[in-house]
Design a protein around this motif. Structure first.
Motif, PDB file in Angstrom:
ATOM      1  N   ALA A  33      52.790  24.181  40.086  1.00 25.24           N
ATOM      2  CA  ALA A  33      51.801  23.652  40.295  1.00 25.24           C
ATOM      3  C   ALA A  33      50.593  22.440  40.873  1.00 25.24           C
ATOM      4  N   ARG A  34      51.395  22.587  42.545  1.00 21.85           N
ATOM      5  CA  ARG A  34      51.131  22.887  43.732  1.00 21.85           C
ATOM      6  C   ARG A  34      50.225  23.366  43.678  1.00 21.85           C
ATOM      7  N   ASN A  35      50.227  24.969  43.467  1.00 23.01           N
ATOM      8  CA  ASN A  35      49.453  25.381  44.414  1.00 23.01           C
ATOM      9  C   ASN A  35      47.773  26.368  43.683  1.00 23.01           C
ATOM     10  N   LEU A  36      47.526  25.290  42.650  1.00 26.57           N
ATOM     11  CA  LEU A  36      46.417  24.450  41.965  1.00 26.57           C
ATOM     12  C   LEU A  36      45.380  25.073  43.250  1.00 26.57           C
ATOM     13  N   PHE A  37      45.916  23.658  44.045  1.00 26.30           N
ATOM     14  CA  PHE A  37      44.692  23.910  44.854  1.00 26.30           C
ATOM     15  C   PHE A  37      43.721  25.326  45.719  1.00 26.30           C
ATOM     16  N   TRP A  38      44.627  26.449  45.819  1.00 28.27           N
ATOM     17  CA  TRP A  38      44.673  26.962  46.746  1.00 28.27           C
ATOM     18  C   TRP A  38      43.518  28.447  45.184  1.00 28.27           C
ATOM     19  N   MET A  39      44.531  28.326  44.247  1.00 27.73           N
ATOM     20  CA  MET A  39      44.035  29.012  42.903  1.00 27.73           C
ATOM     21  C   MET A  39      42.314  28.786  43.024  1.00 27.73           C
ATOM     22  N   ILE A  40      41.605  28.214  43.273  1.00 29.14           N
ATOM     23  CA  ILE A  40      40.186  28.382  43.219  1.00 29.14           C
ATOM     24  C   ILE A  40      39.897  29.305  43.864  1.00 29.14           C
ATOM     25  N   TRP A  41      40.131  30.784  44.904  1.00 27.48           N
ATOM     26  CA  TRP A  41      39.857  31.649  45.819  1.00 27.48           C
ATOM     27  C   TRP A  41      40.242  32.993  44.415  1.00 27.48           C
ATOM     28  N   PHE A  42      40.725  32.121  43.891  1.00 25.91           N
ATOM     29  CA  PHE A  42      41.174  33.723  42.851  1.00 25.91           C
ATOM     30  C   PHE A  42      40.335  34.806  41.757  1.00 25.91           C
ATOM     31  N   PRO A  43      39.049  33.811  41.523  1.00 27.26           N
ATOM     32  CA  PRO A  43      37.991  34.085  40.819  1.00 27.26           C
ATOM     33  C   PRO A  43      37.456  35.139  41.835  1.00 27.26           C
ATOM     34  N   VAL A  44      37.561  34.155  42.961  1.00 23.32           N
ATOM     35  CA  VAL A  44      35.912  34.752  44.212  1.00 23.32           C
ATOM     36  C   VAL A  44      36.835  35.783  44.299  1.00 23.32           C
ATOM     37  N   ALA A  45      37.928  35.557  45.318  1.00 22.64           N
ATOM     38  CA  ALA A  45      38.618  36.674  47.084  1.00 22.64           C
ATOM     39  C   ALA A  45      39.551  38.074  45.995  1.00 22.64           C
ATOM     40  N   PHE A  46      40.441  37.195  44.763  1.00 23.17           N
ATOM     41  CA  PHE A  46      41.097  38.101  44.231  1.00 23.17           C
ATOM     42  C   PHE A  46      40.853  38.909  43.357  1.00 23.17           C
ATOM     43  N   TRP A  47      39.547  38.925  42.756  1.00 14.84           N
ATOM     44  CA  TRP A  47      39.025  39.295  41.728  1.00 14.84           C
ATOM     45  C   TRP A  47      38.493  40.736  43.005  1.00 14.84           C
ATOM     46  N   ALA A  48      37.578  40.226  43.728  1.00 20.09           N
ATOM     47  CA  ALA A  48      37.089  41.482  44.473  1.00 20.09           C
ATOM     48  C   ALA A  48      37.990  42.424  44.992  1.00 20.09           C
ATOM     49  N   ILE A  49      38.719  41.945  45.419  1.00 20.24           N
ATOM     50  CA  ILE A  49      39.892  42.991  46.042  1.00 20.24           C
ATOM     51  C   ILE A  49      40.218  43.755  45.430  1.00 20.24           C
ATOM     52  N   SER A  50      40.448  43.056  43.563  1.00 20.14           N
ATOM     53  CA  SER A  50      40.594  44.261  42.503  1.00 20.14           C
ATOM     54  C   SER A  50      40.041  45.375  41.600  1.00 20.14           C
ATOM     55  N   CYS A  51      38.937  44.417  42.314  1.00 20.22           N
ATOM     56  CA  CYS A  51      37.625  45.034  41.560  1.00 20.22           C
ATOM     57  C   CYS A  51      37.692  46.036  43.054  1.00 20.22           C
ATOM     58  N   ALA A  52      37.386  46.600  44.006  1.00 21.39           N
ATOM     59  CA  ALA A  52      37.618  47.516  45.113  1.00 21.39           C
ATOM     60  C   ALA A  52      38.495  47.754  44.971  1.00 21.39           C
ATOM     61  N   ALA A  53      40.212  47.905  45.188  1.00 16.69           N
ATOM     62  CA  ALA A  53      41.017  48.830  44.980  1.00 16.69           C
ATOM     63  C   ALA A  53      40.883  49.315  44.271  1.00 16.69           C
ATOM     64  N   THR A  54      40.561  49.447  42.509  1.00 13.00           N
ATOM     65  CA  THR A  54      40.310  50.130  41.621  1.00 13.00           C
ATOM     66  C   THR A  54      39.260  51.238  41.708  1.00 13.00           C
ATOM     67  N   VAL A  55      37.981  50.637  41.927  1.00 15.20           N
ATOM     68  CA  VAL A  55      36.656  51.445  42.511  1.00 15.20           C
ATOM     69  C   VAL A  55      36.957  52.763  43.150  1.00 15.20           C
ATOM     70  N   ALA A  56      37.678  52.057  44.868  1.00 12.51           N
ATOM     71  CA  ALA A  56      38.872  52.634  46.065  1.00 12.51           C
ATOM     72  C   ALA A  56      39.519  53.907  45.274  1.00 12.51           C
ATOM     73  N   ALA A  57      40.724  53.843  44.319  1.00 13.71           N
ATOM     74  CA  ALA A  57      41.521  53.789  43.992  1.00 13.71           C
ATOM     75  C   ALA A  57      41.647  55.786  43.817  1.00 13.71           C
ATOM     76  N   TYR A  58      40.609  55.782  41.932  1.00 15.11           N
ATOM     77  CA  TYR A  58      41.013  57.121  41.522  1.00 15.11           C
ATOM     78  C   TYR A  58      40.347  58.206  42.153  1.00 15.11           C
ATOM     79  N   PRO A  59      38.767  57.544  43.244  1.00 15.63           N
ATOM     80  CA  PRO A  59      38.339  59.106  43.491  1.00 15.63           C
ATOM     81  C   PRO A  59      39.628  59.704  44.987  1.00 15.63           C
ATOM     82  N   LYS A  60      40.919  58.613  45.155  1.00 20.35           N
ATOM     83  CA  LYS A  60      41.326  59.174  46.380  1.00 20.35           C
ATOM     84  C   LYS A  60      42.703  59.746  45.757  1.00 20.35           C
ATOM     85  N   VAL A  61      43.368  58.797  44.030  1.00 24.09           N
ATOM     86  CA  VAL A  61      44.151  60.005  43.187  1.00 24.09           C
ATOM     87  C   VAL A  61      43.266  61.347  43.148  1.00 24.09           C
TER      88      VAL A  61
END
Lengths: 421, 152
Positions: A372-400
């Motif tokens: 639960a101590r990691n809650l402090f850092w989880m504010i990044w999750f909706p900002v950075a990690f969604w952006a990374i996942s979204c970008a990775a998905t967008v980049a992955a299909y043309p590559k595949v």
């Protein structure tokens, strides 16, 4: 309202509501899983003894794991199981791994070493390990993963209980928590991996086993032609092969393994792109299940994959439109608010992410104290990690699509984070 | 056990790296809480202030309205129920056969059964593949008595 405006509003609503809806659906599924399967379970570190537990072979593919091999094998050799062997597969390593494995084999009678004459990739290493393993149940972990001493027990019980089970995946927990990226991933693994796997298991089928800890029934893996050598994520691929053959694949939250994750942005991007490309390969390979009524149990998973893909590209479209709207004279583009900064509805999305993490911290807190101590850092999750996942998905299909099928998948693990001096 | 396995080498980071991650995270929290303020204030004094506090407020209040909340709950229960019902539709089931024998595996890989059996008894085995990735030979290697010395 014109048709274009209706379509546009629909797209905006989809980009907002889809992740929100899925988040609540996963939490509902995870809560139901806990209610049905976990509520009355024995403590994870004091499992009820199994009668007639079958022997297991622990397979550990290693490629240039000189820094980790000894620790990994030490934990694997210390598991609490009546009869087992550990098979370390050296996948043509070029560092000190082969010598370390040979040295350990001389010391530990339960340890056997398989050297591949040349580097072949993880799927082929697992295949060689399965061929030379003496036992029917194979517990597969990565070369840098530390198996909990009770993990084999929790995995094996599913094979004892049910002859329809072909694979049981465990609960990976992240060890390295030094940097911002490391700490956010700790939360991500609970709030995404742990919750989604529970929900998928309760509602239907698991999208993928975790390659870092999964037990397989060897005859089932043999029946589906072993791990595919041409996919970037052999774990997703084998899961779908087993599903399509009619096997049951389960999730066992008490089977823990402690893993290392990248702690640099470059390492994280490489890893996420590989995961996204692997997912894309599996989606394209299995899309035909949508027209086969006999495989209808996979339709919800396929629809979810298609919806996630559409979401990633819709998000990209909105971001581009928003940027164009800023750059071009007023009136040329539809009036789009920023999809990247949290305003209005974004507050709700952020709150939902934090709620999901808090729920997962409660679910997995008994395995991973202080989560639960990691809650402090989880504010990044909706900002950075969604952006990374979204970008990775967008980049992955043309590559595949450009990569085609048949090329051998070989990969090197990204950075494993900061190690103490 | 778990506590001893956790690697927290944050002290090895340079001071400005630690400061950057701490400060940026605190700023994100502040930003998010600031965005939440209109909602908190609105619930505290909805009647007096109305939705004039922020342009974001109407969206948030609309999301929290009874209609939308009710529809969302129905959609969630409906989706959960549909998935559970879907999962209970009859489907093809595979069942475990007797454990895989060395003969079956040797046949599949087109290897001599004796070679496979011997490989399973050996402590160290070298596996040779051809260019297509097919296993062509299993070579037993004796455990070197001086392996430990060599590795050291």
């Amino acid at each position: 309202m014109t048709a274009v405006e209706t379509l546009w509003n629909g797209l905006v609503a989809f980009v907002f509501y889809y992740p929100l809806f899925m988040s609540f659906l996963w939490m509902t599924g995870a809560a139901l899983f806990w209610w049905r399967f976990e509520r009355h379970e024995a403590p994870w570190d004091r499992p009820v003894p199994l009668r007639g537990a079958p022997p297991v072979s622990v397979l550990i593919p290693c490629f240039n794991e000189a820094d980790n091999a000894e620790e990994t094998l030490g934990h694997a050799l210390a598991i609490d199981h009546p009869e087992f062997e550990v098979v370390a597969i050296d996948d043509g390593s070029t560092d000190g791994t082969p010598a370390i494995l040979d040295r350990l084999a001389a010391r530990h009678p339960r340890l056997r070493v398989v050297h591949l004459a040349e580097n072949q990739g993880k799927a082929m290493a697992l295949q060689a390990g399965a061929l030379l393993a003496r036992h029917e149940i194979l517990v597969c972990i990565d070369g840098d993963a530390l198996l909990d001493r009770h993990a084999a027990h929790w995995l094996v019980r599913h094979f004892v209980e049910c002859p329809e089970v072909a694979a049981v995946t465990g609960n990976p927990r992240i060890r390295n928590r030094s940097t911002l990226l490391g700490r956010v991933q700790v939360g991500e693994f609970s709030s995404l991996v742990g919750i989604i796997k529970r929900a998928q298991r309760f509602f239907g089928r698991i999208f993928t086993v975790s390659g870092v800890i999964t037990a397989f029934r060897k005859s089932a893996v043999h029946g589906v032609g072993y791990w595919s050598a041409d996919v970037l994520t052999e774990d997703i691929d084998i899961t779908w092969k087993l599903h399509r053959a009619g096997w049951d694949v389960r999730f066992e939250p008490n089977a823990l393994t402690w893993i290392l994750m990248p702690e640099t942005l470059r390492g994280l991007w490489k890893q996420r792109l590989r995961w996204a490309m692997g997912g894309a390969q599996v989606l394209l390979k299995n899309l035909d299940a949508l027209i086969r009524p006999g495989q209808r149990f996979l339709w919800p998973l396929l629809l979810e994959m298609c919806a996630s893909l559409t979401w990633a590209y819709a998000m990209l479209l909105l971001a581009v439109m928003w940027l164009l709207g800023l750059a071009l004279p007023a009136g040329l583009m539809p009036d789009v608010g920023s999809p990247l900064s949290p305003q209005g509805c974004g507050v709700l999305l952020g709150a939902t992410c934090l709620l999901q993490f808090a729920f997962s911290a409660w679910l997995d807190g008994r395995h991973d104290r202080g989560l639960a101590r990691n809650l402090f850092w989880m504010i990044w999750f909706p900002v950075a990690f969604w952006a990374i996942s979204c970008a990775a998905t967008v980049a992955a299909y043309p590559k595949v699509i450009a990569r085609g099928r048949g090329a051998r998948a070989r990969w090197v693990s990204p950075d494993r984070g900061i190690r103490p001096d | 056990m778990s506590c001893s396995l956790i690697i927290d080498a944050r002290r090895q980071l340079r001071w400005h790296e630690r400061l950057l991650s701490d400060a940026s995270t605190a700023i994100l929290w502040s930003g998010w809480l600031w965005l939440c303020l209109p909602l908190l204030r609105a619930y505290a004094s909805l009647a007096q202030l109305g939705p004039r506090l922020s342009p974001a407020l109407p969206d948030l209040l609309a999301l929290g309205s009874e209609d939308v909340l009710g529809q969302s709950v129905v959609a969630l229960i409906g989706a959960s129920g549909t998935l559970m019902a879907w999962n209970r539709l009859p489907a093809r089931r595979a069942r475990a056969a007797p454990a895989l024998s060395p003969r079956e595996q040797a046949q599949y890989f087109e290897l001599p059964e004796q070679e496979l059996r011997a490989g399973r008894e050996a402590a160290v085995v070298v596996v040779h593949h051809d260019a297509q990735g097919r296993i062509v030979r299993l070579e037993q290697r004796a455990l070197c008595a001086h392996a430990e010395d060599r590795a050291a």
